[in-house]
Design an enzyme around this catalytic site. Structure first.
Site, mmCIF file in Angstrom:
data_model
loop_
_atom_site.group_PDB
_atom_site.id
_atom_site.type_symbol
_atom_site.label_atom_id
_atom_site.label_comp_id
_atom_site.label_asym_id
_atom_site.label_seq_id
_atom_site.Cartn_x
_atom_site.Cartn_y
_atom_site.Cartn_z
ATOM 1 N N TYR A 102 0.818 -1.219 0.000
ATOM 2 C CA TYR A 102 0.000 0.000 0.000
ATOM 3 C C TYR A 102 0.848 1.264 0.000
ATOM 4 C CZ TYR A 102 -4.016 -2.880 1.260
ATOM 5 O OH TYR A 102 -5.013 -3.811 1.257
ATOM 6 N N ASP A 260 -17.573 -6.779 1.697
ATOM 7 C CA ASP A 260 -18.140 -5.520 1.180
ATOM 8 C C ASP A 260 -19.381 -5.798 0.339
ATOM 9 O OD1 ASP A 260 -15.729 -4.596 2.213
ATOM 10 O OD2 ASP A 260 -14.759 -4.576 0.237
#
Ligand code: ADP
Length: 299
Positions: A102, A260
């Site tokens: 990331y 999600d």
């Protein structure tokens, strides 16, 4: 649950995903954004789905906004911050396993809750507001306070608040800070959507029932404890306890966005007035489809 305006809050990132030939595909994804994307596809046109976040003013930020708009997601409440840009993550395949790197430490989205008045404007008229433990984790402690105060105000004005704890230890100073922040935020939520593989170890819950009890005690009126391929446990103040066994997906391709997409399937069914078990089934059916294909956003 009645709502025609949905607001999801958090960070959307650039995703670089390897193709089979070694080239990289550029996508856009992020937990609360993935849920917004699925909600937009599931809900009838009468609903508005907005994303609340911040991006830069550079070309990649414009591309991200264009992607959201093309998907039918409202971007009026995505702040543009000239000195910053969007975060990025890269997927590497190592012996068939996906690992993630990331670059998000200075992303614009970290400032999404800088201005409490802007948050209140963003939430005005929203019937359902969704945020996550990742939304919290990227904020400073002060900005987290702004967010929780704005959520409390929106809730008092009638909004339903949905929260997925999505616990990512590497985004926090330590486990204690993460667990405290998640419980504080959950106290502002009506619907809490944890995963037992995260909540169990982090809070020492021996069973999903203990996870439910902890959030119900904190004030949640609906709690759904996801558990990978295992039994889903749920509770609603009016409907009581329910369980649902997902049909096992044997050929799992990519579990990204399982939770999600489940949240989107579940919440869209609730918005349509469906009962608890039927809504669990809708969540499980969507996530089963999502994990059988590559990527976070499966059309
Ligand atoms: P998260 O992605 O948040 O860790 P989970 O792994 O608990 O979430 O999965 C969310 C939902 O995805 C589960 O409740 C279930 O419905 C579905 N799911 C995940 N893995 C499987 C599987 N192997 N077979 C069938 N359904 C699954």
């Amino acid at each position: 649950m009645t709502a025609t305006r949905i607001l999801c809050l958090g960070e959307c990132m650039v995703e670089m995903a390897p193709r089979e030939d070694g080239a990289y595909l550029r996508n856009f994804a992020g937990d609360s954004f993935n849920t917004a994307w699925y909600l937009r596809r599931l809900l009838p046109d009468g609903f508005t789905v907005d994303y609340g976040s911040a991006v830069g003013t550079d070309a990649i930020s414009h591309s991200m906004l264009a992607f959201m708009q093309e998907a039918g997601i409202g971007t009026d409440h995505v702040r543009r911050i000239a000195e910053r840009t969007v975060g990025l993550y890269m997927i590497e395949l190592e012996h068939g396993e996906r690992s993630f790197s990331y670059w998000r430490g200075q992303s614009a989205a970290k400032l999404l809750a800088e201005d409490e008045a802007a948050l209140l404007r963003m939430m005005e008229g929203a019937g359902l507001i969704l945020f996550s433990g990742i939304t919290l984790a990227i904020l400073s402690a002060d900005h987290r306070g702004n967010l929780l105060r704005a959520l409390a105000r929106a809730r008092a004005d009638g909004a339903t608040i949905a929260f997925d704890p999505n616990m990512r230890l590497r985004l926090w100073a330590d486990a204690r800070e993460m667990c405290d922040a998640v419980m504080r935020a959950a106290a502002h939520a009506d619907v809490v959507l944890p995963s037992f593989d995260e909540d169990g170890p982090n809070y020492g819950d021996a069973t999903p029932e203990e996870t439910i009890a902890r959030y119900a005690k904190g004030g949640a009126t609906t709690v759904v404890v996801k558990n990978g391929a295992g039994r889903i446990h749920a509770f609603d103040l009016r409907e009581g306890h329910a369980v649902f066994d997902p049909v096992p997906v044997t050929a799992v391709v990519d579990t990204t966005a399982a939770g999600d997409s489940f949240n989107a399937g579940f919440l869209s069914a609730r918005l349509a007035g469906k009962g608890l078990v039927e809504s669990l089934s809708a969540g499980a059916a969507l996530s089963a489809r999502v994990i059988a294909a590559r990527g976070a956003l499966v059309p």
